[in-house]
Design a protein around this motif. Sequence first.
Motif, mmCIF file in Angstrom:
data_model
loop_
_atom_site.group_PDB
_atom_site.id
_atom_site.type_symbol
_atom_site.label_atom_id
_atom_site.label_comp_id
_atom_site.label_asym_id
_atom_site.label_seq_id
_atom_site.Cartn_x
_atom_site.Cartn_y
_atom_site.Cartn_z
ATOM 1 N N TRP A 148 -11.916 5.658 6.016
ATOM 2 C CA TRP A 148 -12.466 5.776 7.368
ATOM 3 C C TRP A 148 -11.931 4.596 8.159
ATOM 4 C CZ3 TRP A 148 -15.726 2.277 9.834
ATOM 5 C CH2 TRP A 148 -16.261 2.712 11.053
ATOM 6 N N PHE A 149 -11.534 4.848 9.408
ATOM 7 C CA PHE A 149 -10.882 3.804 10.190
ATOM 8 C C PHE A 149 -11.531 3.600 11.553
ATOM 9 C CE2 PHE A 149 -7.018 2.134 12.468
ATOM 10 C CZ PHE A 149 -6.890 0.987 11.720
ATOM 11 N N GLY A 150 -12.598 4.304 11.797
ATOM 12 C CA GLY A 150 -13.296 4.223 13.072
ATOM 13 C C GLY A 150 -13.758 5.616 13.446
ATOM 14 N N ARG A 151 -14.496 5.709 14.499
ATOM 15 C CA ARG A 151 -15.038 7.010 14.921
ATOM 16 C C ARG A 151 -13.900 8.016 15.113
ATOM 17 N NH1 ARG A 151 -18.611 8.433 20.224
ATOM 18 N NH2 ARG A 151 -19.122 10.534 19.535
ATOM 19 N N GLY A 152 -13.913 9.073 14.299
ATOM 20 C CA GLY A 152 -12.925 10.129 14.409
ATOM 21 C C GLY A 152 -11.526 9.745 13.968
ATOM 22 N N GLN A 153 -11.404 8.678 13.160
ATOM 23 C CA GLN A 153 -10.091 8.199 12.723
ATOM 24 C C GLN A 153 -10.112 7.875 11.230
ATOM 25 O OE1 GLN A 153 -8.376 5.086 15.328
ATOM 26 N NE2 GLN A 153 -10.336 5.212 16.399
ATOM 27 N N TRP A 154 -8.980 8.161 10.575
ATOM 28 C CA TRP A 154 -8.826 7.857 9.155
ATOM 29 C C TRP A 154 -7.416 7.358 8.894
ATOM 30 C CZ3 TRP A 154 -11.821 11.622 11.142
ATOM 31 C CH2 TRP A 154 -13.148 11.677 10.707
ATOM 32 N N LEU A 155 -7.265 6.599 7.815
ATOM 33 C CA LEU A 155 -5.948 6.201 7.331
ATOM 34 C C LEU A 155 -5.717 6.878 5.990
ATOM 35 C CD1 LEU A 155 -5.758 2.326 7.912
ATOM 36 C CD2 LEU A 155 -4.747 4.143 9.306
ATOM 37 N N VAL A 156 -4.555 7.500 5.837
ATOM 38 C CA VAL A 156 -4.131 8.027 4.548
ATOM 39 C C VAL A 156 -3.155 6.999 3.996
ATOM 40 C CG1 VAL A 156 -2.986 9.907 3.331
ATOM 41 C CG2 VAL A 156 -4.434 10.408 5.323
ATOM 42 N N ILE A 157 -3.477 6.452 2.830
ATOM 43 C CA ILE A 157 -2.734 5.320 2.276
ATOM 44 C C ILE A 157 -2.195 5.667 0.899
ATOM 45 C CG2 ILE A 157 -2.986 2.946 1.444
ATOM 46 C CD1 ILE A 157 -5.222 2.666 3.530
ATOM 47 N N GLY A 158 -0.961 5.243 0.651
ATOM 48 C CA GLY A 158 -0.411 5.318 -0.695
ATOM 49 C C GLY A 158 0.558 6.446 -0.959
ATOM 50 N N ALA A 159 0.524 7.468 -0.151
ATOM 51 C CA ALA A 159 1.435 8.595 -0.367
ATOM 52 C C ALA A 159 1.880 9.124 0.986
ATOM 53 C CB ALA A 159 0.730 9.701 -1.152
ATOM 54 N N PRO A 160 3.118 9.597 1.070
ATOM 55 C CA PRO A 160 3.553 10.169 2.343
ATOM 56 C C PRO A 160 2.744 11.423 2.660
ATOM 57 C CG PRO A 160 5.258 10.427 0.652
ATOM 58 C CD PRO A 160 4.137 9.641 0.048
ATOM 59 N N PRO A 207 0.781 -1.231 0.000
ATOM 60 C CA PRO A 207 0.000 0.000 0.000
ATOM 61 C C PRO A 207 0.817 1.287 0.000
ATOM 62 C CG PRO A 207 0.048 -0.915 2.194
ATOM 63 C CD PRO A 207 0.755 -1.894 1.293
ATOM 64 N N GLY A 208 2.115 1.192 0.230
ATOM 65 C CA GLY A 208 2.910 2.407 0.388
ATOM 66 C C GLY A 208 2.736 2.935 1.794
ATOM 67 N N PRO A 209 3.048 4.191 2.026
ATOM 68 C CA PRO A 209 2.918 4.748 3.375
ATOM 69 C C PRO A 209 1.478 4.677 3.895
ATOM 70 C CG PRO A 209 4.174 6.218 1.963
ATOM 71 C CD PRO A 209 3.600 5.147 1.074
ATOM 72 N N VAL A 210 1.354 4.407 5.185
ATOM 73 C CA VAL A 210 0.056 4.349 5.856
ATOM 74 C C VAL A 210 0.146 5.281 7.067
ATOM 75 C CG1 VAL A 210 -1.611 2.897 7.066
ATOM 76 C CG2 VAL A 210 -0.313 1.960 5.141
ATOM 77 N N THR A 211 -0.689 6.317 7.078
ATOM 78 C CA THR A 211 -0.662 7.293 8.167
ATOM 79 C C THR A 211 -2.027 7.357 8.827
ATOM 80 O OG1 THR A 211 0.945 8.602 6.920
ATOM 81 C CG2 THR A 211 -0.124 9.678 8.790
ATOM 82 N N TRP A 212 -2.046 7.180 10.154
ATOM 83 C CA TRP A 212 -3.273 7.283 10.946
ATOM 84 C C TRP A 212 -3.460 8.736 11.339
ATOM 85 C CZ3 TRP A 212 -3.450 8.778 16.152
ATOM 86 C CH2 TRP A 212 -4.672 8.584 16.806
ATOM 87 N N ILE A 213 -4.698 9.222 11.196
ATOM 88 C CA ILE A 213 -5.026 10.608 11.537
ATOM 89 C C ILE A 213 -6.278 10.631 12.400
ATOM 90 C CG2 ILE A 213 -5.761 12.841 10.617
ATOM 91 C CD1 ILE A 213 -4.198 12.210 8.118
ATOM 92 N N ALA A 214 -6.207 11.368 13.499
ATOM 93 C CA ALA A 214 -7.373 11.578 14.363
ATOM 94 C C ALA A 214 -7.495 13.077 14.618
ATOM 95 C CB ALA A 214 -7.221 10.820 15.674
ATOM 96 N N PRO A 215 -8.371 13.756 13.877
ATOM 97 C CA PRO A 215 -8.522 15.201 14.061
ATOM 98 C C PRO A 215 -8.958 15.554 15.483
ATOM 99 C CG PRO A 215 -9.577 14.494 12.037
ATOM 100 C CD PRO A 215 -9.215 13.251 12.805
ATOM 101 N N PHE A 216 -8.423 16.656 15.983
ATOM 102 C CA PHE A 216 -8.850 17.155 17.278
ATOM 103 C C PHE A 216 -10.283 17.663 17.143
ATOM 104 C CE2 PHE A 216 -4.127 18.263 17.662
ATOM 105 C CZ PHE A 216 -3.825 17.034 18.225
ATOM 106 N N ASP A 217 -10.965 17.824 18.283
ATOM 107 C CA ASP A 217 -12.367 18.265 18.281
ATOM 108 C C ASP A 217 -12.567 19.484 17.385
ATOM 109 O OD1 ASP A 217 -13.226 16.266 19.982
ATOM 110 O OD2 ASP A 217 -13.054 17.493 21.792
ATOM 111 N N GLY A 218 -13.536 19.365 16.477
ATOM 112 C CA GLY A 218 -13.900 20.470 15.607
ATOM 113 C C GLY A 218 -12.936 20.737 14.458
ATOM 114 N N GLN A 219 -11.959 19.876 14.245
ATOM 115 C CA GLN A 219 -10.939 20.139 13.223
ATOM 116 C C GLN A 219 -11.056 19.255 11.981
ATOM 117 O OE1 GLN A 219 -8.891 22.752 13.378
ATOM 118 N NE2 GLN A 219 -9.894 23.268 15.298
ATOM 119 N N GLU A 220 -12.109 18.471 11.868
ATOM 120 C CA GLU A 220 -12.233 17.561 10.724
ATOM 121 C C GLU A 220 -12.228 18.304 9.391
ATOM 122 O OE1 GLU A 220 -15.444 14.753 11.068
ATOM 123 O OE2 GLU A 220 -14.647 13.950 12.942
ATOM 124 N N ALA A 221 -12.971 19.390 9.293
ATOM 125 C CA ALA A 221 -13.021 20.148 8.038
ATOM 126 C C ALA A 221 -11.650 20.730 7.707
ATOM 127 C CB ALA A 221 -14.071 21.243 8.111
#
Length: 178
Positions: free
Chosen positions: A68-80, A28-42
Motif C-alpha cells: 500500500w502506498f497511499g490512498r488508492g495507490q500501490w507499489l508492485v515490487i520485485g518483479a516486472p 528491490p528489483g522493478p518498482v511499479t506504481w499503480i493507481a486503479p481507476f474508480d471502481g477498478q481495484e478488484a
Amino acid sequence: MVSLVASDPFGGALPWREAGVSAEAVAPGPVTWIAPFDGQEAAVGTALGAQLPEAGRAVAVADGRILWFGRGQWLVIGAPLEVDLEGLAAVADQSDGWVACRVGGASHVELLARLVPVDLRVSAFPVGAVARTIVKHTSGLIARVAEDAVEVWVMRSFARTLAGDLREAADGLSLRRG
C-alpha cells in the motif's frame, strides 16, 4: 555526448553496523506504481493475482510484494509488471525513483524512534505493516519485513540524506549508551 554511469544512490555510506543496528541497501528489483481507476481495484487485484492490500499493509505475490502506498495507490515490487492494466489503472515505472535500505537489529526500533513518528514496535507494527510517514525531514515509507527489521523507502534523490540521518541517529544512540 554524455555517458551515463550507474552509481550507488547511498554514496557508499551503506552498509554499516553500530549500536545494535545494521543498515544496508536493498535491491528491490522493478518498482511499479499503480493507481486503479474508480471502481477498478478488484479487477486490478485479479489481474495481479492477489487482492490489493488494505491501507497500511503489504502482501506477497509470486516474485515480489504489493505495498500500500497511499490512498488508492500501490507499489508492485520485485518483479516486472507482466499484466496489461490498460483501462484499469494508471501505471508508472518507479524503479529509478525510489531506494530502500533495510534497518535491522536489536535496537532498530530505538534508533528509528529518533527519525520516524510511528510506533515501530512489533506489537504495534507487525510483519507486513506499511506506513507512509516522515523520515526526519523527508517523506518516506516504512515496511516491516521481519520482526527485527524494516525497510525504509525514500525518493532516490534523498538516499544520501537518509544514510546520513541513520548514521547520525546511530551515533546518538551509541553516545547515550556510553
